[in-house]
Design a protein around this motif. Structure first.
Motif, short mmCIF file in Angstrom:
data_model
loop_
_atom_site.label_atom_id
_atom_site.label_comp_id
_atom_site.label_asym_id
_atom_site.label_seq_id
_atom_site.Cartn_x
_atom_site.Cartn_y
_atom_site.Cartn_z
N GLY A 35 58.04 38.08 52.66
CA GLY A 35 56.89 38.59 51.93
C GLY A 35 57.25 39.75 51.04
N ASP A 36 56.32 40.14 50.18
CA ASP A 36 56.55 41.26 49.27
C ASP A 36 56.87 42.53 50.02
OD1 ASP A 36 56.15 39.81 46.97
OD2 ASP A 36 53.99 40.10 47.01
N VAL A 37 56.06 42.82 51.04
CA VAL A 37 56.25 44.06 51.80
C VAL A 37 57.58 44.04 52.53
CG1 VAL A 37 55.34 45.50 53.64
CG2 VAL A 37 53.78 44.41 52.02
N ALA A 38 57.93 42.86 53.11
CA ALA A 38 59.21 42.76 53.82
C ALA A 38 60.38 42.93 52.87
CB ALA A 38 59.29 41.40 54.53
N THR A 39 60.25 42.39 51.65
CA THR A 39 61.31 42.57 50.67
C THR A 39 61.55 44.04 50.39
OG1 THR A 39 60.69 40.47 49.64
CG2 THR A 39 62.06 41.95 48.34
N GLY A 40 60.45 44.78 50.21
CA GLY A 40 60.57 46.20 49.97
C GLY A 40 61.20 46.91 51.16
N SER B 299 58.58 47.37 37.14
CA SER B 299 59.84 47.42 37.88
C SER B 299 61.03 47.27 36.94
CB SER B 299 59.86 46.31 38.94
OG SER B 299 61.08 46.30 39.63
N GLY B 300 60.91 46.35 35.95
CA GLY B 300 61.99 46.15 35.00
C GLY B 300 62.25 47.39 34.17
N ASN C 241 50.90 40.58 38.98
CA ASN C 241 52.29 40.39 39.39
C ASN C 241 53.24 40.56 38.21
OD1 ASN C 241 51.79 39.92 42.11
ND2 ASN C 241 51.49 37.73 41.81
N PHE C 242 52.85 40.03 37.04
CA PHE C 242 53.73 40.16 35.88
C PHE C 242 53.81 41.61 35.43
CE2 PHE C 242 54.42 40.25 31.26
CZ PHE C 242 55.66 39.62 31.21
N VAL C 243 52.67 42.30 35.40
CA VAL C 243 52.68 43.70 34.97
C VAL C 243 53.51 44.54 35.94
CG1 VAL C 243 51.26 45.75 34.55
CG2 VAL C 243 50.47 43.51 33.78
N ALA C 244 53.36 44.28 37.25
CA ALA C 244 54.16 45.00 38.23
C ALA C 244 55.65 44.71 38.02
CB ALA C 244 53.74 44.62 39.64
N GLY C 245 55.98 43.47 37.68
CA GLY C 245 57.37 43.12 37.39
C GLY C 245 57.88 43.84 36.15
N MET C 246 57.00 43.97 35.14
CA MET C 246 57.39 44.69 33.93
C MET C 246 57.64 46.16 34.25
SD MET C 246 55.38 45.01 30.29
CE MET C 246 55.85 43.36 29.80
N ARG D 112 47.75 49.22 41.66
CA ARG D 112 48.38 50.00 42.73
C ARG D 112 48.91 49.08 43.83
NH1 ARG D 112 48.38 55.07 45.13
NH2 ARG D 112 47.05 56.01 43.55
N GLN D 113 48.11 48.08 44.21
CA GLN D 113 48.54 47.16 45.27
C GLN D 113 49.75 46.34 44.83
OE1 GLN D 113 44.91 44.99 45.99
NE2 GLN D 113 44.08 46.56 47.37
N ALA D 114 49.74 45.87 43.56
CA ALA D 114 50.87 45.09 43.07
C ALA D 114 52.14 45.94 42.99
CB ALA D 114 50.53 44.49 41.71
N LEU D 115 51.99 47.19 42.58
CA LEU D 115 53.15 48.08 42.47
C LEU D 115 53.69 48.45 43.84
CD1 LEU D 115 51.90 50.43 39.60
CD2 LEU D 115 53.76 48.76 39.46
N SER D 116 52.81 48.59 44.82
CA SER D 116 53.26 48.96 46.17
C SER D 116 54.07 47.85 46.81
CB SER D 116 52.05 49.30 47.05
OG SER D 116 51.26 48.15 47.28
N ALA D 117 53.94 46.62 46.30
CA ALA D 117 54.69 45.50 46.86
C ALA D 117 56.09 45.38 46.27
CB ALA D 117 53.92 44.19 46.63
N GLN D 118 56.41 46.21 45.28
CA GLN D 118 57.74 46.16 44.67
C GLN D 118 58.79 46.68 45.64
OE1 GLN D 118 58.39 44.82 41.48
NE2 GLN D 118 56.29 44.17 41.82
N SER D 119 60.04 46.25 45.42
CA SER D 119 61.11 46.65 46.33
C SER D 119 61.30 48.17 46.36
CB SER D 119 62.43 45.96 45.92
OG SER D 119 62.75 46.30 44.59
#
Length: 419
Positions: free
Chosen positions: A139-144, A283-284, A276-281, A182-189
């Motif tokens: 999961g996202d949280v586990a990845t982080g 992170s990128g 998800n895309f914005v959070a990926g952007m 905020r929730q999408a960003l918190s799931a980032q690694s």
């Protein structure tokens, strides 16, 4: 009989097809077995074709025939100008609006062409992490948690990690949108620290005394400053060029001014957002390769303190944040005042345009604060360019110096105050 004679070859082909009853169509068979499909690197051409429905090669045939329930991960990689192209951004919008495609945001890095900018392929570990998430293996949280595992040995390490987290500002009147981001960003690694503001005016006030690595801002507000006011403040001369900005609007790209934003190197995302895309952007951007040098350093000078002396070597330029600098030059054995630089002015560019030596001495007229920007990496980049470009820049520097000397001579060695 005439029909049979005229179309004999086509009929023969049809009859052969029905007689053989083929059991396997290659692109359909290849598209049926994967649990996830990864398109990497996805060029501007390939993404444009996916969005436009063009299928003119075997790889795109497979992607197009992939079942709708199978996720296709698209990993863009291209030159910055191609990434910011308005038509290409429309293609991204179309893919992001679908359930089938998941576009990973690129990062900022060096291209094959030698250019440096946004559009470099996402890191390999990000592609792997997204693949695992798609397959439900993690999961996202586990990845982080896995990404941060080595940094959580004790409470001290946790505190260090917290202080090192980049700061992201989200500015929008919609509380639900801020919460979703905020929730999408918190799931980032590597989850960033998030500051939320309801208006651009509040964000401007906060930014005058704090630092952020990335700003997500709406363009329209019902009260106070507009989003463009915030963007222009962030992109003012002498500001931190490494700060990333993403603008959001419910208006169409053309109406919102996405092409104008691209000239500021501001990303644009149309609402409703694909979180998800914005959070990926984000992170990128935060994981982007940093340009060596180019960092902005603040310096405070007491009245009379020298910033640099005539003849010194240097690759830095300076913007005056407050106070005033006096510029003096030795001419004919006399030290003459050749100008002053007030708040908002720039000094030090003559060394950059010339041979890397200071043309005059700069010292504080009163207590002064300057922002120092080291352009050594820019000089290294220019030195790698064709010789005519170096000759052009040096010629420009010579013309500027000769014009300065002529002005000093005409005005008896005393320049009026300038900014």
């Amino acid at each position: 009989m005439r029909y049979v004679r005229n179309y004999r070859s086509q009929l023969r082909h049809w009859l052969a097809y029905f007689r053989e009853h083929p059991k396997r169509v290659p692109h359909i068979a290849e598209a049926a077995w994967p649990e996830v499909v990864i398109v990497a690197p996805a060029t501007c051409n390939s993404i444009g074709k996916l969005a436009a429905g063009i299928t003119d090669n075997f790889a795109l045939l497979i992607v197009r025939a992939t079942p709708r329930a199978t996720r296709v991960i698209v990993v863009p990689s291209m030159n910055p100008e191609m990434w910011y192209d308005p038509q290409f951004q429309y293609s991204l919008d179309l893919l992001n609006a679908s359930q089938k495609y998941r576009v990973l945001s690129p990062t900022r890095g060096e291209m094959l062409s030698g250019d440096l900018g946004f559009g470099a392929q996402a890191a390999f570990e990000d592609i792997v992490a997204e693949t695992y998430r798609t397959l439900g293996m993690i999961g996202d949280v586990a990845t982080g948690a896995l990404a941060r595992k080595q940094e959580t040995d004790d409470e001290a390490a946790d505190a260090d990690e917290e202080s090192a987290r980049p700061t992201v500002i989200v500015v929008d009147e919609d509380a639900a949108l801020r919460r979703g981001l905020r929730q999408a960003l918190s799931a980032q690694s590597s989850a960033p620290h998030v500051e939320e503001f309801e208006t651009a005016t509040e964000a401007l006030s906060w930014l005058r005394s704090h630092r952020a690595e990335l700003v997500l801002t709406a363009l329209e507000f019902s009260r106070g400053a507009a989003g463009f006011d915030l963007i222009e403040y962030l992109r003012r001369p002498g500001s931190d060029a490494g700060l990333y900005v993403i603008a959001m609007s419910r208006q169409d790209r053309r109406v919102a001014g996405a092409e104008r934003l691209a000239r500021y190197e501001v990303h644009f995302q149309q609402k409703p957002l694909n979180f998800n895309f914005v959070a990926g952007m984000v992170s990128g951007c935060l994981q982007s390769q940093k340009i060596p040098g180019g960092e902005i350093v603040s310096r405070r000078l007491a009245s009379g303190e020298v910033l640099f002396s005539e003849g010194d070597e240097g690759s830095e330029i300076y913007t005056v944040e407050s106070g005033r600098l006096r510029v003096v030059k030795e001419i004919g054995g006399r030290e003459l005042i050749v100008g002053t630089v007030e708040e908002g002015g720039i000094i030090g560019e003559m060394a950059f345009f010339g041979e890397g030596r200071r043309y005059a001495t700069a010292l504080a007229d009163v207590q002064t604060e300057v922002a120092e920007i080291d352009l050594a990496h820019v000089r290294d980049y220019i030195d790698r360019q064709p010789p005519w470009l170096n000759a052009l820049i040096r010629s420009l520097g010579d013309h500027l110096r000769h014009a300065d000397e002529k002005l000093v001579e005409l005005q008896g060695g005393q320049w009026p105050s300038t900014s």
